[in-house]
Write a protein that holds these residues in place. Sequence first.
Motif, short mmCIF file in Angstrom:
data_model
loop_
_atom_site.label_atom_id
_atom_site.label_comp_id
_atom_site.label_asym_id
_atom_site.label_seq_id
_atom_site.Cartn_x
_atom_site.Cartn_y
_atom_site.Cartn_z
N LEU A 213 0.83 -1.20 0.00
CA LEU A 213 0.00 0.00 0.00
C LEU A 213 0.86 1.26 0.00
O LEU A 213 0.51 2.27 -0.63
CB LEU A 213 -0.94 -0.01 1.20
N GLY A 217 -0.78 1.94 -3.18
CA GLY A 217 -2.15 2.21 -2.78
C GLY A 217 -2.69 3.54 -3.31
O GLY A 217 -1.93 4.35 -3.83
N PRO A 218 -4.00 3.76 -3.14
CA PRO A 218 -5.01 2.85 -2.62
C PRO A 218 -5.24 1.69 -3.60
O PRO A 218 -5.14 1.87 -4.80
CB PRO A 218 -6.27 3.72 -2.52
N SER A 246 -10.53 3.18 4.04
CA SER A 246 -11.20 2.54 2.90
C SER A 246 -11.78 3.58 1.95
O SER A 246 -12.23 4.65 2.37
CB SER A 246 -12.33 1.63 3.39
N LEU A 255 -11.26 -0.21 -1.81
CA LEU A 255 -9.83 0.06 -1.88
C LEU A 255 -9.32 0.34 -0.47
O LEU A 255 -9.95 1.09 0.28
CB LEU A 255 -9.54 1.26 -2.77
N ASP A 257 -6.01 1.55 2.11
CA ASP A 257 -4.84 2.40 2.04
C ASP A 257 -4.34 2.73 3.44
O ASP A 257 -5.06 2.59 4.44
CB ASP A 257 -5.17 3.71 1.31
N ARG A 263 -2.23 11.12 -1.29
CA ARG A 263 -3.30 10.99 -2.27
C ARG A 263 -3.48 12.38 -2.88
O ARG A 263 -4.35 13.15 -2.44
CB ARG A 263 -4.59 10.47 -1.62
#
Length: 364
Positions: A213, A217-218, A246, A255, A257, A263
């Motif tokens: 991750l 990730g995600p 999530s 998904l 993470d 992000r």
Amino acid sequence: MTVLDARALGRATLARQLLLDRADLPVLDAVAHLAGLQAQEPQEPFVGLWSRLRAFDPTALSDLLVQRRVVRTHLMRRTVHLVTSEDVLAWRARHGAMLRQRVLGVYRNELDGVDLDELAAAGRAVMADDEPRSMTELARALAGRWPAPGPRALGEMLIAALLPVAQAPPRGLWRTKAGVRNVLLSSWLGREIDPPSPDGSDPVGQALVRRYLAAYGPAASADLRAWCGLAGLPAAVAAVREELVSFRDERGRELLDLPDAPRPDPDTPAPVRFLPAFDNAILGYDDRSRIIDDVHRGLSVAGERVVLVDGRVAATWTVEDDTVLVSPLRRLSGADRTAVAEQGRELASFLSDHESDRVRVTRT
């Protein structure tokens, strides 16, 4: 639950993969952060790290191989990966059953009736003299005892599954062509691989979830499985789930993470990046739509080198006579063509040791 579209997921992938901004990391730290680089083509990791690190010196990676701080070995998905020595010692046992099953998936008939534990012991005895051997040399040494399977089946099972081995330099060194010669990891690194947890827990699986991750990730559980090839990770995911956050993708998949992982805003500008063959930024997912259109998905498993434009696969590239040749998969704007050409010139210079900066971008 927050829905992340393909663009948001793509920007997250670029950030985790050090492709949004080149990183000021030591090469060893970069290899560790990425949880290894796919490396069946020996020179490709150099391009992968050049695209990810500022002022990347390829001799630094060669030095790490010679110093035995990184190794080339079969690991995730039974493909050759370049990983840190610490990671291969920690992870190799966890991948053992998967490696066996994947080789059996190809050679089950040839290996029918062969006691794999006996074969492993015999192979280890041959390799105990620490002399690097090719797969064929090892298989021929044992063919008298197991004549039926043939050297290819014996060799694949031994080198890719039963025996934890490293591919010894000069294989994988910068600007070096050399065949594969294998040596036991225990000899090469000075200790045996870590054994499975005696209490039946799966700390390695949990570490793999976190490391995946951090670098990818995600992602969904199916993406994790596609990256490592391990089917038995649901319990590891469940064990660390309380640590995770999530999301949903546009297909409705859950998904997972790490809560503090980057992000970026989906509108964050993404620079042109040249990726090597089989780069894990693409292969590390079951659903690759965050970075490559489904119509071009086959490129990722065919060994095509690709160019990212605005965070997505938009072209392929090759090198001929010290010239980087770029073949767009769609029409590029004038600004994009200029950016691709500029990055292509830098790549040509890197690959030619500053003797050429030639690039040619074809028309669609």
